[in-house]
Design an enzyme around this catalytic site. Sequence first.
Site, PDB file in Angstrom:
ATOM      1  N   HIS A  63       0.193  -1.291   0.225  1.00 11.20           N
ATOM      2  CA  HIS A  63      -0.072  -0.017  -0.090  1.00 11.20           C
ATOM      3  C   HIS A  63       0.743   1.585  -0.009  1.00 11.20           C
ATOM      4  O   HIS A  63       0.479   1.905  -0.088  1.00 11.20           O
ATOM      5  CB  HIS A  63      -0.736  -0.335   1.578  1.00 11.20           C
ATOM      6  CG  HIS A  63      -0.140   0.296   2.388  1.00 11.20           C
ATOM      7  ND1 HIS A  63       0.022  -0.354   3.358  1.00 11.20           N
ATOM      8  CD2 HIS A  63      -0.343   1.541   2.766  1.00 11.20           C
ATOM      9  CE1 HIS A  63       0.817  -0.174   4.211  1.00 11.20           C
ATOM     10  NE2 HIS A  63       0.446   1.658   3.756  1.00 11.20           N
ATOM     11  N   ASP A 119      -0.464  -7.332   1.459  1.00 10.89           N
ATOM     12  CA  ASP A 119      -0.174  -5.714   1.694  1.00 10.89           C
ATOM     13  C   ASP A 119       1.259  -5.816   1.962  1.00 10.89           C
ATOM     14  O   ASP A 119       2.334  -5.683   2.615  1.00 10.89           O
ATOM     15  CB  ASP A 119      -0.555  -4.964   2.928  1.00 10.89           C
ATOM     16  CG  ASP A 119      -0.025  -3.859   2.691  1.00 10.89           C
ATOM     17  OD1 ASP A 119       0.375  -3.365   1.941  1.00 10.89           O
ATOM     18  OD2 ASP A 119      -0.030  -2.951   3.520  1.00 10.89           O
ATOM     19  N   SER A 214       5.594   2.610   8.104  1.00  9.68           N
ATOM     20  CA  SER A 214       5.311   0.989   6.848  1.00  9.68           C
ATOM     21  C   SER A 214       6.187   0.702   5.866  1.00  9.68           C
ATOM     22  O   SER A 214       6.866   1.233   5.151  1.00  9.68           O
ATOM     23  CB  SER A 214       3.847   1.719   5.996  1.00  9.68           C
ATOM     24  OG  SER A 214       2.646   2.051   6.101  1.00  9.68           O
TER      25      SER A 214
END
Length: 258
Positions: A63, A119, A214
Amino acid sequence: EMTPLLLLLSLLLPLEAGTDFLSEIIGGREAKPHSYPYMAFVQHLIEKKKHRCGGKFVLTAAHSLLLFHNLNPCSSLCSSINVILGVHNIKKQEKTQQVIRVKRAIPHPDHVPGRFSNDIMLLELERKAKQTKAVQPLRLHEAMSQVNPGDTCLVAGWGKTTLSNDSLPTTLQEVELTVQDEQECKSAIHAYSALTEICVGDPMEMKICSKGDSGTPLVCNNMIQGILSNGAKDDTPPVVFMKVSHFLPWIKKTMGHF
Protein backbone atom coordinates in the site's frame (compact mmCIF):
# COMPACT_ATOMS: atom_id res chain seq x y z
CA GLU A 1 17.64 -23.66 -4.76
CA MET A 2 17.75 -19.88 -4.53
CA THR A 3 17.77 -18.24 -1.10
CA PRO A 4 16.14 -14.79 -1.31
CA LEU A 5 18.50 -11.87 -0.67
CA LEU A 6 16.48 -8.81 0.25
CA LEU A 7 16.81 -5.29 1.57
CA LEU A 8 13.96 -3.91 3.67
CA LEU A 9 12.20 -0.62 3.11
CA SER A 10 10.97 1.80 5.75
CA LEU A 11 8.57 4.23 4.08
CA LEU A 12 7.64 7.54 5.69
CA LEU A 13 4.42 9.11 4.42
CA PRO A 14 3.91 12.89 4.38
CA LEU A 15 1.68 14.14 7.18
CA GLU A 16 -0.56 15.89 4.64
CA ALA A 17 -1.23 12.69 2.73
CA GLY A 18 -4.69 12.39 4.27
CA THR A 19 -4.14 9.04 5.93
CA ASP A 20 -5.81 8.05 9.19
CA PHE A 21 -2.80 6.17 10.57
CA LEU A 22 -0.15 8.49 12.04
CA SER A 23 3.58 8.49 11.28
CA GLU A 24 5.35 7.49 14.47
CA ILE A 25 7.62 5.30 16.57
CA ILE A 26 6.55 6.06 20.14
CA GLY A 27 8.39 4.94 23.27
CA GLY A 28 11.55 3.99 21.44
CA ARG A 29 15.15 5.16 21.21
CA GLU A 30 17.76 6.08 18.63
CA ALA A 31 19.25 3.00 17.04
CA LYS A 32 22.99 2.37 17.03
CA PRO A 33 24.24 3.78 13.68
CA HIS A 34 24.05 1.16 10.90
CA SER A 35 22.88 -1.60 13.25
CA TYR A 36 20.11 -2.29 10.71
CA PRO A 37 22.20 -2.62 7.50
CA TYR A 38 19.23 -4.06 5.56
CA MET A 39 17.10 -0.92 6.01
CA ALA A 40 16.40 1.28 3.00
CA PHE A 41 15.22 4.89 2.88
CA VAL A 42 13.19 6.15 -0.09
CA GLN A 43 13.09 9.65 -1.51
CA HIS A 44 10.07 10.33 -3.68
CA LEU A 45 9.82 13.67 -5.47
CA ILE A 46 6.38 15.00 -6.47
CA GLU A 47 6.03 18.54 -7.83
CA LYS A 48 9.51 19.34 -6.48
CA LYS A 49 8.30 18.51 -2.95
CA LYS A 50 10.34 15.83 -1.24
CA HIS A 51 8.38 13.01 0.36
CA ARG A 52 10.50 10.92 2.72
CA CYS A 53 10.00 7.21 2.80
CA GLY A 54 11.29 5.15 5.53
CA GLY A 55 20.66 -7.16 -2.91
CA LYS A 56 18.76 -6.13 -5.98
CA PHE A 57 15.27 -6.28 -4.40
CA VAL A 58 13.65 -4.32 -1.59
CA LEU A 59 10.73 -5.81 0.34
CA THR A 60 8.02 -3.43 1.57
CA ALA A 61 4.29 -2.99 2.08
CA ALA A 62 2.23 -2.88 -1.12
CA HIS A 63 0.00 0.00 0.00
CA SER A 64 2.94 2.34 0.59
CA LEU A 65 4.02 3.40 -2.91
CA LEU A 66 0.58 2.64 -4.35
CA LEU A 67 -0.76 5.52 -2.25
CA PHE A 68 1.22 7.91 -4.40
CA HIS A 69 0.31 6.46 -7.80
CA ASN A 70 -0.38 3.11 -9.44
CA LEU A 71 2.91 1.33 -9.94
CA ASN A 72 1.71 -1.96 -11.35
CA PRO A 73 4.24 -3.25 -12.07
CA CYS A 74 5.83 0.17 -12.59
CA SER A 75 5.49 3.28 -14.70
CA SER A 76 7.89 5.96 -15.89
CA LEU A 77 7.27 7.64 -12.53
CA CYS A 78 9.66 5.11 -11.02
CA SER A 79 12.40 7.44 -12.24
CA SER A 80 11.36 9.78 -9.41
CA ILE A 81 11.97 7.15 -6.72
CA ASN A 82 15.42 6.66 -5.21
CA VAL A 83 16.30 4.01 -2.66
CA ILE A 84 19.06 5.14 -0.30
CA LEU A 85 20.98 2.43 1.51
CA GLY A 86 23.46 2.70 4.38
CA VAL A 87 21.51 5.54 6.02
CA HIS A 88 21.40 6.51 9.68
CA ASN A 89 20.95 10.30 9.63
CA ILE A 90 18.67 11.25 6.73
CA LYS A 91 19.72 14.91 6.94
CA LYS A 92 23.36 14.13 6.21
CA GLN A 93 25.19 12.84 3.15
CA GLU A 94 26.96 10.00 4.90
CA LYS A 95 29.87 8.23 3.22
CA THR A 96 28.10 4.93 3.81
CA GLN A 97 25.12 5.85 1.61
CA GLN A 98 24.31 4.29 -1.76
CA VAL A 99 21.62 5.86 -3.95
CA ILE A 100 19.90 3.53 -6.44
CA ARG A 101 16.87 4.12 -8.68
CA VAL A 102 13.83 1.85 -8.54
CA LYS A 103 13.37 -0.04 -11.82
CA ARG A 104 10.14 -1.90 -11.14
CA ALA A 105 7.54 -2.15 -8.36
CA ILE A 106 5.84 -5.56 -8.05
CA PRO A 107 2.90 -5.72 -5.62
CA HIS A 108 1.52 -9.09 -4.60
CA PRO A 109 -1.00 -10.18 -7.29
CA ASP A 110 -3.75 -10.65 -4.68
CA HIS A 111 -3.30 -7.22 -3.10
CA VAL A 112 -6.24 -4.88 -3.68
CA PRO A 113 -5.37 -1.14 -3.60
CA GLY A 114 -7.03 0.53 -0.63
CA ARG A 115 -7.03 -2.67 1.41
CA PHE A 116 -4.41 -4.35 3.56
CA SER A 117 -4.75 -8.03 2.68
CA ASN A 118 -1.60 -9.46 1.00
CA ASP A 119 -0.02 -6.06 1.68
CA ILE A 120 3.46 -6.87 0.43
CA MET A 121 5.54 -5.72 -2.54
CA LEU A 122 8.98 -6.10 -4.09
CA LEU A 123 10.93 -3.19 -5.54
CA GLU A 124 13.51 -4.15 -8.15
CA LEU A 125 16.51 -1.82 -8.17
CA GLU A 126 18.28 -0.73 -11.35
CA ARG A 127 21.54 -2.22 -10.10
CA LYS A 128 22.77 -4.38 -7.27
CA ALA A 129 23.81 -2.74 -4.04
CA LYS A 130 27.43 -2.97 -2.98
CA GLN A 131 27.66 -4.94 0.24
CA THR A 132 29.46 -3.08 3.05
CA LYS A 133 29.25 -3.03 6.85
CA ALA A 134 26.42 -0.48 6.51
CA VAL A 135 24.60 -2.24 3.63
CA GLN A 136 23.75 -5.92 3.98
CA PRO A 137 20.90 -7.91 2.41
CA LEU A 138 18.87 -10.44 4.36
CA ARG A 139 18.70 -14.16 3.77
CA LEU A 140 15.18 -15.51 4.12
CA HIS A 141 15.09 -19.23 4.89
CA GLU A 142 12.28 -21.72 4.47
CA ALA A 143 12.90 -22.95 8.01
CA MET A 144 12.07 -19.61 9.63
CA SER A 145 11.10 -20.13 13.27
CA GLN A 146 7.59 -18.93 14.05
CA VAL A 147 6.89 -16.16 16.56
CA ASN A 148 4.73 -16.77 19.60
CA PRO A 149 2.68 -14.48 21.86
CA GLY A 150 4.97 -12.88 24.41
CA ASP A 151 8.02 -12.79 22.13
CA THR A 152 9.82 -9.44 22.14
CA CYS A 153 10.72 -8.04 18.71
CA LEU A 154 12.50 -4.97 17.35
CA VAL A 155 11.12 -2.46 14.85
CA ALA A 156 13.03 0.49 13.36
CA GLY A 157 12.07 3.51 11.27
CA TRP A 158 12.18 7.26 10.77
CA GLY A 159 8.61 8.00 11.93
CA LYS A 160 7.87 10.75 14.44
CA THR A 161 8.58 10.00 18.08
CA THR A 162 5.73 11.73 19.96
CA LEU A 163 1.99 11.96 19.43
CA SER A 164 1.94 15.68 20.26
CA ASN A 165 4.76 16.77 17.96
CA ASP A 166 4.73 16.55 14.17
CA SER A 167 8.50 17.02 13.89
CA LEU A 168 10.35 14.04 12.47
CA PRO A 169 13.61 12.53 13.71
CA THR A 170 16.67 12.69 11.52
CA THR A 171 18.18 9.44 12.81
CA LEU A 172 16.87 5.89 12.70
CA GLN A 173 14.73 5.02 15.73
CA GLU A 174 14.02 1.60 17.21
CA VAL A 175 11.39 0.24 19.59
CA GLU A 176 10.75 -3.10 21.28
CA LEU A 177 7.25 -4.53 20.78
CA THR A 178 5.61 -7.67 22.15
CA VAL A 179 3.85 -10.23 19.94
CA GLN A 180 0.15 -10.53 20.88
CA ASP A 181 -2.24 -13.43 20.60
CA GLU A 182 -4.60 -13.73 17.65
CA GLN A 183 -7.68 -12.61 19.60
CA GLU A 184 -6.04 -9.29 20.53
CA CYS A 185 -5.89 -8.21 16.89
CA LYS A 186 -9.23 -9.72 15.96
CA SER A 187 -10.93 -7.55 18.57
CA ALA A 188 -9.02 -4.39 17.62
CA ILE A 189 -8.55 -4.66 13.85
CA HIS A 190 -11.11 -5.61 11.23
CA ALA A 191 -10.44 -8.71 9.10
CA TYR A 192 -7.25 -9.79 10.85
CA SER A 193 -5.84 -13.04 9.42
CA ALA A 194 -3.52 -15.16 11.57
CA LEU A 195 -2.51 -17.12 8.46
CA THR A 196 -0.90 -14.15 6.71
CA GLU A 197 -0.40 -11.61 9.51
CA ILE A 198 1.32 -11.12 12.90
CA CYS A 199 -0.26 -9.11 15.73
CA VAL A 200 2.27 -6.93 17.61
CA GLY A 201 2.16 -4.30 20.37
CA ASP A 202 0.76 -4.39 23.91
CA PRO A 203 -2.29 -2.07 24.27
CA MET A 204 -1.21 -1.38 27.87
CA GLU A 205 2.17 0.04 26.81
CA MET A 206 2.71 3.39 25.13
CA LYS A 207 4.90 1.88 22.46
CA ILE A 208 3.84 1.92 18.83
CA CYS A 209 5.05 2.03 15.27
CA SER A 210 2.66 2.95 12.49
CA LYS A 211 2.11 4.08 8.93
CA GLY A 212 5.09 6.41 8.95
CA ASP A 213 7.11 3.25 9.13
CA SER A 214 5.06 1.16 6.68
CA GLY A 215 7.09 -1.64 5.16
CA THR A 216 9.60 -1.70 7.99
CA PRO A 217 10.69 -5.16 9.20
CA LEU A 218 9.77 -6.95 12.40
CA VAL A 219 12.91 -8.60 13.83
CA CYS A 220 12.32 -11.40 16.34
CA ASN A 221 15.15 -13.51 17.74
CA ASN A 222 17.50 -11.99 15.14
CA MET A 223 15.24 -13.11 12.29
CA ILE A 224 12.96 -11.07 10.04
CA GLN A 225 9.38 -12.18 10.60
CA GLY A 226 7.10 -9.40 9.35
CA ILE A 227 6.53 -6.31 7.21
CA LEU A 228 4.54 -3.47 8.84
CA SER A 229 1.15 -3.02 7.20
CA ASN A 230 -1.62 -1.41 9.27
CA GLY A 231 -3.18 -0.84 12.67
CA ALA A 232 -6.23 0.28 14.60
CA LYS A 233 -7.98 3.51 13.55
CA ASP A 234 -7.41 5.10 16.96
CA ASP A 235 -3.63 4.84 16.50
CA THR A 236 -3.09 2.56 19.49
CA PRO A 237 -1.44 -0.88 19.69
CA PRO A 238 -1.61 -3.55 18.42
CA VAL A 239 -0.44 -3.20 14.82
CA VAL A 240 -0.37 -5.73 11.99
CA PHE A 241 2.66 -7.06 10.14
CA MET A 242 2.51 -9.24 7.04
CA LYS A 243 3.90 -12.69 7.90
CA VAL A 244 7.01 -13.04 5.72
CA SER A 245 7.16 -16.83 6.00
CA HIS A 246 3.72 -17.12 4.38
CA PHE A 247 4.84 -15.08 1.37
CA LEU A 248 8.24 -16.74 0.83
CA PRO A 249 7.08 -18.84 -2.17
CA TRP A 250 5.83 -15.69 -3.96
CA ILE A 251 9.01 -13.77 -3.07
CA LYS A 252 11.27 -16.51 -4.46
CA LYS A 253 9.17 -16.98 -7.60
CA THR A 254 9.04 -13.24 -8.32
CA MET A 255 12.76 -12.68 -7.78
CA GLY A 256 13.54 -15.66 -9.99
CA HIS A 257 11.28 -14.34 -12.77
CA PHE A 258 12.87 -10.91 -12.89
